[in-house]
Design a protein around this motif. Structure first.
Motif, PDB file in Angstrom:
ATOM      1  N   SER A  98     -30.378 -51.458  -0.590  1.00  0.00           N
ATOM      2  CA  SER A  98     -29.650 -51.778   0.632  1.00  0.00           C
ATOM      3  C   SER A  98     -30.615 -51.742   1.800  1.00  0.00           C
ATOM      4  O   SER A  98     -31.834 -51.604   1.628  1.00  0.00           O
ATOM      5  CB  SER A  98     -28.490 -50.795   0.844  1.00  0.00           C
ATOM      6  N   VAL A  99     -30.092 -51.847   2.988  1.00  0.00           N
ATOM      7  CA  VAL A  99     -30.948 -51.837   4.181  1.00  0.00           C
ATOM      8  C   VAL A  99     -31.686 -50.512   4.323  1.00  0.00           C
ATOM      9  O   VAL A  99     -32.867 -50.481   4.664  1.00  0.00           O
ATOM     10  CB  VAL A  99     -30.096 -52.116   5.439  1.00  0.00           C
ATOM     11  N   GLU A 100     -30.999 -49.414   4.026  1.00  0.00           N
ATOM     12  CA  GLU A 100     -31.593 -48.104   4.288  1.00  0.00           C
ATOM     13  C   GLU A 100     -31.814 -47.243   3.058  1.00  0.00           C
ATOM     14  O   GLU A 100     -32.430 -46.175   3.163  1.00  0.00           O
ATOM     15  CB  GLU A 100     -30.717 -47.333   5.290  1.00  0.00           C
ATOM     16  N   THR A 101     -31.323 -47.651   1.899  1.00  0.00           N
ATOM     17  CA  THR A 101     -31.479 -46.827   0.704  1.00  0.00           C
ATOM     18  C   THR A 101     -31.765 -47.682  -0.529  1.00  0.00           C
ATOM     19  O   THR A 101     -31.481 -48.879  -0.558  1.00  0.00           O
ATOM     20  CB  THR A 101     -30.219 -45.990   0.424  1.00  0.00           C
ATOM     21  N   THR A 102     -32.318 -47.031  -1.536  1.00  0.00           N
ATOM     22  CA  THR A 102     -32.453 -47.612  -2.868  1.00  0.00           C
ATOM     23  C   THR A 102     -31.893 -46.590  -3.843  1.00  0.00           C
ATOM     24  O   THR A 102     -32.166 -45.391  -3.719  1.00  0.00           O
ATOM     25  CB  THR A 102     -33.917 -47.910  -3.208  1.00  0.00           C
ATOM     26  N   ALA A 103     -31.099 -47.050  -4.805  1.00  0.00           N
ATOM     27  CA  ALA A 103     -30.458 -46.142  -5.748  1.00  0.00           C
ATOM     28  C   ALA A 103     -30.715 -46.586  -7.175  1.00  0.00           C
ATOM     29  O   ALA A 103     -30.674 -47.779  -7.488  1.00  0.00           O
ATOM     30  CB  ALA A 103     -28.949 -46.079  -5.486  1.00  0.00           C
ATOM     31  N   PHE A 104     -30.982 -45.610  -8.033  1.00  0.00           N
ATOM     32  CA  PHE A 104     -31.134 -45.822  -9.471  1.00  0.00           C
ATOM     33  C   PHE A 104     -30.085 -44.942 -10.141  1.00  0.00           C
ATOM     34  O   PHE A 104     -30.094 -43.719  -9.948  1.00  0.00           O
ATOM     35  CB  PHE A 104     -32.542 -45.415  -9.921  1.00  0.00           C
ATOM     36  N   TYR A 105     -29.192 -45.519 -10.904  1.00  0.00           N
ATOM     37  CA  TYR A 105     -28.043 -44.744 -11.365  1.00  0.00           C
ATOM     38  C   TYR A 105     -27.644 -45.104 -12.796  1.00  0.00           C
ATOM     39  O   TYR A 105     -28.022 -46.158 -13.325  1.00  0.00           O
ATOM     40  CB  TYR A 105     -26.861 -44.933 -10.421  1.00  0.00           C
TER      41      TYR A 105
END
Length: 431
Positions: free
Chosen positions: A81-88
């Motif tokens: 996203s604009v402010e985060t990266t997520a690995f799930y």
């Protein structure tokens, strides 16, 4: 049910919410780094890195990453996203150690193999082309670029063909080293698990991750506003009207969220009823509010045929002006109920709950209890929402239009109507 939070010796935050009736666990690693953290010559690298994380590590090939998780019926993915990266991931509770090991592996030891990189760059070029060919995607890219002109926060997350093709494995490693540190990461899980056991597993695999990111946080962003139009030979016109929104931390954030629901958050909303149901001027209309860490944006998106463009916008502007004059108590109560229901329903999904906890930890440094959220919503009044509307919709707008939009009124006319006293019925703007 309550959220438990621990902090590892390297500063990594670990949080869980135990849902004992579930047999599965949703878990992930969220990093406070997204597209706005990119330098000018890195446009699109955060998204490319997210793709490349699944393309092989020191001990797993890309195929082994996929088969290891799917052999136990699990799922794994990532998002930027604009402010985060997520690995799930999501797995059955007995397979939780495996999921933690895979996520830690891709964060600690991704290889970014040049052959895999070239292949994935080609995939993202196709993704960029598809977004350009999808009008309701393209118009939002142009919208943020116009609202936050010449700033990383306004750029497309995907990047451009030129930048994406230019990246090397070494650049990916350098970006990750600069941006990924335990001080900017949270590991969160929700579902059938025990907090202490989860913390031990995370400590064993991520306890040695570097404690600090190697670069400063992104510069403060500011809303600019302006006008962008692109005439295309399409069946419909995509139009977005935008205004400066509110950051997560400011007083009017929740008021802005509720206001977007009153104006365009459902079939009972003002815009849906007036624009679509009563006048039949479009087939889709809704309002939204996006908050970021230091700014925000409020918008109205509508999709309509060419013949209705010139009438549609004045009607929307008229509804915005009405919101600055009067909001009914029943509208506020309905929007509050919608917001509350959405929060409660999201708690029934472990994946949604884990994501919600992670966002709160990254933004506020702590989980926010439901009672606190309800108190904030309960404090809203019609007077406060009316005052917010009057201020919000007289600020400099962002106008973005794509498709057969030649009859759309000039930017100056739209801006002037917002600043002028409301007329009933709203007049058509001079083209």
């Amino acid at each position: 049910m309550s959220v438990e939070v621990s902090r590892l010796s390297n500063g990594l935050t670990v949080a869980t919410e135990t849902l004992p009736h579930l047999e599965s666990v949703a878990l992930g690693v969220w990093v406070k780094s997204g597209s706005r953290n990119e330098r000018d010559d890195e446009h699109g690298i955060a998204h490319l890195l997210e793709h490349m994380a699944f393309k092989g590590t020191g001990k797993r090939t890309a195929l082994q990453i996929a088969t290891d998780i799917e052999d136990v019926g699990g799922e794994i993915n990532a998002t930027t996203s604009v402010e985060t990266t997520a690995f799930y991931a999501r797995v059955l509770r007995d397979d939780l150690p495996l999921a933690i090991d895979i996520l830690a592996d891709i964060l600690m030891d991704s290889r970014f193999d040049p052959v895999e990189l070239e292949r994935e760059q080609h995939v993202i070029l196709q993704e960029i082309g598809a977004a350009h060919d999808t009008p309701d995607d393209a118009v939002f890219d142009r919208f943020t670029e116009t609202a936050f002109r010449h700033q990383a926060i306004g750029r497309s997350i995907l990047g451009t063909p030129e930048t994406v093709k230019s990246f090397t494995s070494e650049q990916l490693h350098r970006f990750m080293e600069r941006q990924y540190g335990a001080d900017r990461m949270v590991v969160v899980a929700a579902g059938g698990l025990r907090h202490d056991e989860f913390v031990r597993e995370v400590e064993a695999r991520l306890g040695s991750f570097r404690d600090k990111a190697d670069t400063a946080l992104p510069q403060y962003s500011h809303y600019v506003g302006g006008d962008y139009r692109e005439n295309r030979d399409l069946m419909d016109a995509q139009i977005i009207l935008g205004f400066e929104g509110r950051a997560y931390h400011v007083r009017d954030f929740y008021a802005s969220q509720v206001l977007s629901m009153i104006l365009g958050g459902g079939m009972s909303s003002r815009l849906f009823q007036e624009v679509r149901e009563k006048r039949g001027l479009c087939y889709s209309v809704y309002a939204f509010h996006w908050g970021f860490s230091d700014t925000g944006i409020f918008g109205i998106h509508a999709a309509t045929g060419e013949a209705d463009v010139d009438e549609l916008v004045p009607v929307i502007l008229g509804e915005l002006q009405k919101a600055g004059e009067r909001i009914e108590q029943a509208e506020l109560d309905r929007a509050r109920a919608q917001y509350r229901a959405g929060l409660m329903m999201s708690r029934e999904s472990p994946a949604s709950r884990a994501s919600q906890i992670a966002r709160q930890l990254l933004l506020y440094g702590r989980p926010i209890e439901m009672e606190e959220l309800m108190d904030r919503l309960g404090a809203l009044t019609v007077e406060r929402l009316t005052d917010l509307s009057a201020r919000l919709f007289t600020s400099k707008p962002t106008v973005t239009a794509l498709g057969p939009v030649g009859s759309l009124a000039p930017f100056e006319s739209i801006r002037d109507m917002l600043a002028a006293p409301r007329r009933t019925p709203p007049r058509r703007l001079a083209g």
